[in-house]
Structures are given as structure tokens and as C-alpha cells.
Design a protein around this motif. Sequence first.
Motif, PDB file in Angstrom:
ATOM      1  N   LYS A 199      -1.794  11.829  -5.539  1.00  0.00           N
ATOM      2  CA  LYS A 199      -2.141  11.110  -4.313  1.00  0.00           C
ATOM      3  C   LYS A 199      -0.874  10.669  -3.574  1.00  0.00           C
ATOM      4  CE  LYS A 199      -5.589   8.280  -4.587  1.00  0.00           C
ATOM      5  NZ  LYS A 199      -6.411   7.051  -4.862  1.00  0.00           N
ATOM      6  N   ALA A 200       0.109  10.174  -4.308  1.00  0.00           N
ATOM      7  CA  ALA A 200       1.368   9.778  -3.678  1.00  0.00           C
ATOM      8  C   ALA A 200       2.084  10.976  -3.067  1.00  0.00           C
ATOM      9  CB  ALA A 200       2.270   9.078  -4.703  1.00  0.00           C
ATOM     10  N   GLY A 201       2.007  12.119  -3.750  1.00  0.00           N
ATOM     11  CA  GLY A 201       2.592  13.327  -3.175  1.00  0.00           C
ATOM     12  C   GLY A 201       1.905  13.722  -1.887  1.00  0.00           C
ATOM     13  N   PHE A 202       0.593  13.712  -1.898  1.00  0.00           N
ATOM     14  CA  PHE A 202      -0.203  14.034  -0.715  1.00  0.00           C
ATOM     15  C   PHE A 202       0.103  13.074   0.425  1.00  0.00           C
ATOM     16  CE2 PHE A 202      -4.840  13.929   0.976  1.00  0.00           C
ATOM     17  CZ  PHE A 202      -4.581  14.925   1.906  1.00  0.00           C
ATOM     18  N   ALA A 203       0.220  11.796   0.132  1.00  0.00           N
ATOM     19  CA  ALA A 203       0.420  10.780   1.156  1.00  0.00           C
ATOM     20  C   ALA A 203       1.795  10.853   1.809  1.00  0.00           C
ATOM     21  CB  ALA A 203       0.205   9.393   0.556  1.00  0.00           C
ATOM     22  N   SER A 227      -5.774   3.340  12.222  1.00  0.00           N
ATOM     23  CA  SER A 227      -6.225   4.405  11.318  1.00  0.00           C
ATOM     24  C   SER A 227      -5.577   4.314   9.938  1.00  0.00           C
ATOM     25  CB  SER A 227      -5.943   5.777  11.928  1.00  0.00           C
ATOM     26  OG  SER A 227      -4.553   5.990  12.059  1.00  0.00           O
ATOM     27  N   GLY A 228      -4.525   3.507   9.805  1.00  0.00           N
ATOM     28  CA  GLY A 228      -3.861   3.349   8.517  1.00  0.00           C
ATOM     29  C   GLY A 228      -2.693   4.270   8.286  1.00  0.00           C
ATOM     30  N   VAL A 229      -2.139   4.878   9.358  1.00  0.00           N
ATOM     31  CA  VAL A 229      -0.999   5.786   9.242  1.00  0.00           C
ATOM     32  C   VAL A 229       0.294   5.006   9.478  1.00  0.00           C
ATOM     33  CG1 VAL A 229       0.147   7.789  10.273  1.00  0.00           C
ATOM     34  CG2 VAL A 229      -2.331   7.803   9.923  1.00  0.00           C
ATOM     35  N   MET A 247       0.836  -1.201   0.000  1.00  0.00           N
ATOM     36  CA  MET A 247       0.000   0.000   0.000  1.00  0.00           C
ATOM     37  C   MET A 247       0.871   1.252   0.000  1.00  0.00           C
ATOM     38  SD  MET A 247      -3.175  -0.753   2.560  1.00  0.00           S
ATOM     39  CE  MET A 247      -2.110  -0.970   3.982  1.00  0.00           C
ATOM     40  N   MET A 248       0.288   2.364  -0.440  1.00  0.00           N
ATOM     41  CA  MET A 248       0.984   3.640  -0.479  1.00  0.00           C
ATOM     42  C   MET A 248       1.342   4.095   0.931  1.00  0.00           C
ATOM     43  SD  MET A 248      -0.394   7.053  -2.415  1.00  0.00           S
ATOM     44  CE  MET A 248      -0.465   6.208  -4.008  1.00  0.00           C
ATOM     45  N   LYS A 249       2.600   4.484   1.135  1.00  0.00           N
ATOM     46  CA  LYS A 249       3.044   4.936   2.454  1.00  0.00           C
ATOM     47  C   LYS A 249       2.312   6.209   2.850  1.00  0.00           C
ATOM     48  CE  LYS A 249       7.306   5.793   5.054  1.00  0.00           C
ATOM     49  NZ  LYS A 249       8.789   5.844   4.967  1.00  0.00           N
ATOM     50  N   LEU A 250       1.845   6.242   4.107  1.00  0.00           N
ATOM     51  CA  LEU A 250       1.064   7.375   4.588  1.00  0.00           C
ATOM     52  C   LEU A 250       1.759   8.004   5.790  1.00  0.00           C
ATOM     53  CD1 LEU A 250      -1.464   9.055   4.240  1.00  0.00           C
ATOM     54  CD2 LEU A 250      -2.716   7.386   5.619  1.00  0.00           C
ATOM     55  N   ARG A 271      -9.757   2.730  10.179  1.00  0.00           N
ATOM     56  CA  ARG A 271      -8.839   3.072   9.079  1.00  0.00           C
ATOM     57  C   ARG A 271      -9.315   4.307   8.333  1.00  0.00           C
ATOM     58  NH1 ARG A 271      -4.943  -0.391   8.342  1.00  0.00           N
ATOM     59  NH2 ARG A 271      -4.532   0.101   6.170  1.00  0.00           N
ATOM     60  N   ASP A 272      -9.754   5.265   9.110  1.00  0.00           N
ATOM     61  CA  ASP A 272     -10.349   6.482   8.569  1.00  0.00           C
ATOM     62  C   ASP A 272      -9.371   7.241   7.682  1.00  0.00           C
ATOM     63  OD1 ASP A 272     -12.744   8.146   8.667  1.00  0.00           O
ATOM     64  OD2 ASP A 272     -11.481   9.614   9.669  1.00  0.00           O
ATOM     65  N   ALA A 273      -8.112   7.368   8.133  1.00  0.00           N
ATOM     66  CA  ALA A 273      -7.115   8.115   7.366  1.00  0.00           C
ATOM     67  C   ALA A 273      -6.843   7.442   6.029  1.00  0.00           C
ATOM     68  CB  ALA A 273      -5.828   8.234   8.174  1.00  0.00           C
ATOM     69  N   ARG A 274      -6.656   6.131   6.068  1.00  0.00           N
ATOM     70  CA  ARG A 274      -6.364   5.409   4.832  1.00  0.00           C
ATOM     71  C   ARG A 274      -7.549   5.494   3.860  1.00  0.00           C
ATOM     72  NH1 ARG A 274      -1.817   3.678   2.492  1.00  0.00           N
ATOM     73  NH2 ARG A 274      -1.069   3.304   4.608  1.00  0.00           N
ATOM     74  N   ARG A 275      -8.752   5.414   4.375  1.00  0.00           N
ATOM     75  CA  ARG A 275      -9.925   5.464   3.517  1.00  0.00           C
ATOM     76  C   ARG A 275     -10.049   6.818   2.827  1.00  0.00           C
ATOM     77  NH1 ARG A 275     -13.084   3.662   6.885  1.00  0.00           N
ATOM     78  NH2 ARG A 275     -14.005   5.569   7.723  1.00  0.00           N
ATOM     79  N   PHE A 276      -9.746   7.906   3.563  1.00  0.00           N
ATOM     80  CA  PHE A 276      -9.818   9.217   2.928  1.00  0.00           C
ATOM     81  C   PHE A 276      -8.786   9.333   1.811  1.00  0.00           C
ATOM     82  CE2 PHE A 276      -8.352  13.698   2.692  1.00  0.00           C
ATOM     83  CZ  PHE A 276      -9.508  14.239   2.155  1.00  0.00           C
ATOM     84  N   LEU A 277      -7.572   8.856   2.057  1.00  0.00           N
ATOM     85  CA  LEU A 277      -6.547   8.904   1.011  1.00  0.00           C
ATOM     86  C   LEU A 277      -7.009   8.152  -0.229  1.00  0.00           C
ATOM     87  CD1 LEU A 277      -3.615   9.585   0.098  1.00  0.00           C
ATOM     88  CD2 LEU A 277      -2.967   7.346   1.034  1.00  0.00           C
ATOM     89  N   GLU A 278      -7.550   6.969  -0.039  1.00  0.00           N
ATOM     90  CA  GLU A 278      -7.922   6.132  -1.172  1.00  0.00           C
ATOM     91  C   GLU A 278      -9.062   6.731  -1.978  1.00  0.00           C
ATOM     92  OE1 GLU A 278      -8.708   2.498   0.854  1.00  0.00           O
ATOM     93  OE2 GLU A 278      -6.583   1.913   0.968  1.00  0.00           O
ATOM     94  N   ASN A 279      -9.905   7.547  -1.342  1.00  0.00           N
ATOM     95  CA  ASN A 279     -11.093   8.073  -2.013  1.00  0.00           C
ATOM     96  C   ASN A 279     -11.070   9.594  -2.179  1.00  0.00           C
ATOM     97  OD1 ASN A 279     -12.820   5.536  -2.158  1.00  0.00           O
ATOM     98  ND2 ASN A 279     -12.305   5.600   0.012  1.00  0.00           N
TER      99      ASN A 279
END
Length: 329
Positions: free
Chosen positions: A311-315, A57-59, A1-4, A295-303
Motif C-alpha cells: 500500500k505504501a508503494g502504491f501510495a 480528495s486526500g491527495v 497519514m500515508m503520503k499520497l 476524500r475519494d482518493a484517500r478512501r480507495f487507498l485505505e480500502n
Amino acid sequence: MMKLIGIEEHFLTAEIRDAWHAIGLDASDPSVAFHSGTLERRLLDLAEQRLALMDESGVDVQVLSLTTPALHDLGPQAVDLARRVNDAVAEAVARHPDRFQALATLPVAMPDEAALELQRCITALGFKGTMLCGRVGTRNLDHPDLLPVLRSAACLNAPILLHPRVPEMAVRTAYYSGFSPQVDAAFATYGLGWHYDAGVQFLRLVLAGTFDRMPGLQVILGHWGELVLFYAERLAALDRVAGLAHPIATYLRRNLYVTASGMFLPHYLERALATVGADRLLFSTDFPYQYRTGRDARRFLENCGLGEAAKAGFAHGNWMRLISDQIRA
């Protein structure tokens, strides 16, 4: 998964909490009372429980920063206190180098000492920047006394996370009072007052010519820009009178990064994207204040609606680029 990577994730130490109480800060800053119960336990923990909540939370990585009001109201005693806090946080990062990074805690009431401590934190401890909480006593961040801190950050390529703090008492009395004590405190802090105050501090830096003198200085505003981005068109009217080297829009796209602070709202992201650009978006959850399960943080990133590169820059990518050219020992 994309690093957050979450870049606004807070902590507290028992020593700082006790120092706040020792100077009676409870009476003048209602946010001191917010740090109790579950919030305080999560702030104090820099070990397994925090890591478990990050996983939930997925961080992947938290960039640790001392919670508001930091050391802004402490005098000379803050110099040694800041060193002890930074050393303790450096130890936590060393125990979990793949999960934690850190922002420096500074004795900002002593600006020369604060500048030296920032240098130590960046070059010797490997910290990534610092966090400032607006005013230092009665001085706004653009006050000439505080220039050593800003110059140190600029020279070290160390970004400044400009965090909210409660407005001064006269402002609170004029604008945020007249209800119950609980409503007054909330209105002056997380309800609205914190965020206006942080945005005003950034704009004062702009209008004082700080970024003309230090064009490389980078500031991060949380909560999608602390209201500044939503009034960019009105702020542009100041160009006629400000006497700056560039339009205010230039400083928003050259000297400002914006982070989410757990406000996972796609239309806010869209506004930030339009105002500062995709390469200046940073992710954060404002732990533990905005912490939510599932996994609220990860879900927001994905959507979030960004393309894969943005998205990768943001993450993580924008943050890693921002700190990539810092000076090390």
C-alpha cells in the motif's frame, strides 16, 4: 497519514488552448471541446483552488502534466511554447514544492528539440519525467523519427506517461461513427477509443524492439494499463512471431508501470498486481476529469486490500523509487 502522490494530474494554459484553436484543432480532435466550463477552470488553476480540491480528495502531491492532445499537433512554434509552459509550471512547483511535481511538456513534432527540452526539464528544472500522447501527426511512437525523444528519456531515467489521445480520423470513421456527433465523439475518446489507442502505442513500442534496445526505458500507462493488462494472455501468443529478446510478459514486468487514473476499482487493482507486480503500481486521480468529492482518493487507498508495504508503494514509494536515480544539474 500515508503520503499520497497522484502521478496523472492535468493542467492547461490559456496560451496552449489558444494555439489549439488557432490551428483549427477543434475540427479534428473532439477532446479540445471537452476543455470548457468547470473542467477548464480547474485545468487552468495551479494555485489555491487546486490545492483545496487536492485536500478534499486526500491527495498530498500532484505530478502535473499537460492535458491531451498536448503539443502533438503543433509544428515549429511548439518549441518556444513548450519552454514557456515548462518554465511557468516550474514556477508553480517552486511556490508549492511540497504539493506539486511536474512532467515535461515537449514539442514532439520536432524530436531533436524535444529531446533537448526534456534534458533541460529534468536536469535544470527538476521535473520527474514527461507525458506523451500517442501519435505525432501520422507517426506512431515507434516511428524512427521519434527515437531522439525515447533515447533522451532512457538516458535521463525519465519515465514516460503514455496518455491517450483520439484515434486518427480513418479509425474513428470506421469504428466509432454512425451515431450522433456527441456519441461519436465520446465513443472515440473517453468511452473507448482513447484507451485502445494508448494501449496500442505501448504495444507498438514493445513489438518494435524499443525495450530491447533501451532496456531501462520506463513507460506508465493509466487507466489500469489501457486494456493491455486484460489481454496479457492473448498478447503472449505474439511471442511465437515477434522475434523479441524476451517474452512480452517480461516487458510488462520490466518496462511498464500502471496507474489508476481515478478508476478506483479493487478488481482492476488485483489484475494489475498479478500482471506487473506490486512494485509497479502507481496512484493517480486523473484530475480534474475523474475528480469526486468526499476524500475519494484517500478512501480507495485505505480500502484497496493491499498489505501495508504494498500500500505504501502504491501510495508514494514506487513513484519515489522510479524517479530516485535521475540525472540533475
